[in-house]
Motif scaffolding. Structure first.
Motif, short mmCIF file in Angstrom:
data_model
loop_
_atom_site.label_atom_id
_atom_site.label_comp_id
_atom_site.label_asym_id
_atom_site.label_seq_id
_atom_site.Cartn_x
_atom_site.Cartn_y
_atom_site.Cartn_z
N TYR A 1 -9.45 -0.45 -4.37
CA TYR A 1 -9.75 0.55 -3.35
C TYR A 1 -9.64 -0.07 -1.96
O TYR A 1 -9.05 0.54 -1.05
N ARG A 2 -10.21 -1.23 -1.79
CA ARG A 2 -10.16 -1.91 -0.49
C ARG A 2 -8.74 -2.16 -0.04
O ARG A 2 -8.39 -1.98 1.13
N ASP A 3 -7.87 -2.54 -0.96
CA ASP A 3 -6.49 -2.88 -0.62
C ASP A 3 -5.61 -1.66 -0.38
O ASP A 3 -4.64 -1.74 0.37
N ARG B 1 0.83 -1.20 0.00
CA ARG B 1 0.00 0.00 0.00
C ARG B 1 0.87 1.26 0.00
O ARG B 1 0.58 2.22 -0.72
N ARG C 1 -16.51 7.49 1.26
CA ARG C 1 -15.71 8.14 0.22
C ARG C 1 -16.58 9.07 -0.62
O ARG C 1 -17.57 8.64 -1.22
N LYS D 1 -8.47 3.29 0.92
CA LYS D 1 -9.33 3.76 2.02
C LYS D 1 -8.62 4.88 2.77
O LYS D 1 -7.51 4.70 3.26
N SER E 1 -18.73 1.06 -9.88
CA SER E 1 -19.65 0.31 -9.02
C SER E 1 -20.85 -0.08 -9.86
O SER E 1 -21.79 0.71 -10.03
N TYR F 1 -18.13 1.85 -1.41
CA TYR F 1 -17.02 2.69 -0.95
C TYR F 1 -17.51 3.58 0.21
O TYR F 1 -17.57 4.80 0.07
N PRO G 1 -13.48 -1.66 -6.89
CA PRO G 1 -13.65 -2.00 -5.48
C PRO G 1 -12.50 -2.75 -4.84
O PRO G 1 -12.09 -2.41 -3.71
N ASP G 2 -11.93 -3.76 -5.49
CA ASP G 2 -10.87 -4.54 -4.84
C ASP G 2 -9.60 -3.72 -4.64
O ASP G 2 -8.96 -3.79 -3.59
#
Length: 321
Positions: free
Chosen positions: A251-253, A220, A280, A256, A268, A277, A248-249
């Motif tokens: 962003y999650r990793d 990250r 956000r 955030k 989305s 999200y 989404p994946d």
């Protein structure tokens, strides 16, 4: 071998004709890389990445190469304000008439309740009838320009100019390749995307792509550093803060809580961004990768702006180049 005078004339004519074709310029651009967005198909043939010297703006171990050969952006830069720039002044917003091959019921949060729709395109949409697409609700477009440090989308120049002639406000996007340095990719984008009055802010497309030959997934911290280097370089050159597009994946990793001062464009396609999200803020929402429209034969990504028509005009006035 001796050549007749007539043959010599014919040969010279053929050479001159070949030099004036746009295809001759395309021959200067490296073949497509393996980098694609989530919503389009993988190219048929891979291209090996150049093995060059790492740049100095990132720490060792981030997988750097120097920039590939340059194609000058001046080839597509207009000398006078484009119809797209004039469209910023007239403020015309066309109601969306798009259809969807795989429609989703978003309920009360349907993107159809928002006023200003647009699209994003690449080579995979083929030849586009831009005046027709605009009347269907393409009030803005982001056009695939580059990915990595050596690939220019072969339809970029045509789409960039044709969208402007049709009066569609347009910007360019770059697909980030995690096996190259951020600086070399920023240089490649800048050398191929003109600094044009009235253009939308540039977009950095950051995703995990399981089809890529680059299997590297940086930490990250490394991801955020690379993104910052790339976006700082573009903001300095274009005078516009880049927009971050993501899925989404990824962003999650990685994203955030990151980059609170940058506008986000969120993919989305099954639920409202507030569910995918949470917390956000966003400016653009890509709600479909299976759109259908008059003016384009292939499926097309559909997007929407977060606000009203009036808010859209204010956003354009503040953010378009």
């Amino acid at each position: 071998m001796r050549t007749s005078r007539l043959a010599t004339i014919l040969l010279a004519s053929a050479i001159l004709t070949g030099c004036t074709r746009s295809a001759g310029l395309e021959d200067l651009v490296p073949r497509p890389s393996m980098e694609v967005t989530n919503s389009i198909s993988r190219p048929d043939a891979p291209v090996a990445e150049a093995n060059e010297t790492a740049s100095q703006d990132e720490p060792a171990g981030t997988g750097g190469e120097a920039s590939a050969p340059v194609v000058e952006a001046a080839l597509v830069a207009p000398d006078k304000p484009s119809p797209a720039a004039k469209a910023l002044l007239d403020g015309t917003v066309h109601p969306q008439r798009f259809r969807d091959a795989h429609p989703i019921n978003f309920g009360k949060a349907s993107p159809r309740n928002l006023a200003v729709h647009g699209v994003d395109v690449s080579r995979w949409q083929g030849n586009i009838d831009w005046p027709k697409l605009r009347t269907q609700g393409a009030n803005f477009v982001w056009i695939k320009a580059t990915d990595g440090g050596d690939h220019l989308d072969p339809m970029f120049r045509r789409n960039w100019n044709a969208a402007a002639l049709a009066g569609v406000p347009r910007g360019a996007y770059h697909f980030f390749y995690w096996c190259r340095t951020a600086s070399s990719q920023a240089d490649w984008f800048i050398r191929n995307v003109p600094k044009t009055k009235g253009a939308l802010p540039p977009v950095l497309d950051v995703e995990w792509n399981h089809l890529s030959e680059c299997k590297k997934r940086p930490s990250r911290e490394q991801v955020l550093e690379k993104m910052q280097v790339f976006m700082d370089r573009l903001e300095k050159h274009y005078g516009q803060r880049p927009i971050i597009y993501t899925a989404p994946d990824f962003y999650r990793d990685n994203l955030k809580g990151a980059f609170p001062n940058h506008p986000f464009w969120l993919r989305s396609v099954a639920a409202h961004p507030s569910k995918v999200y949470p917390g956000r803020d966003w400016v653009f929402w890509q709600y479909s990768g299976s759109g259908l429209s008059h003016g384009v034969d292939e499926r097309i990504d559909l997007n929407v702006f977060v606000g009203s028509e009036g808010q859209w005009r204010k956003w354009l006035a503040a953010n378009a180049g």
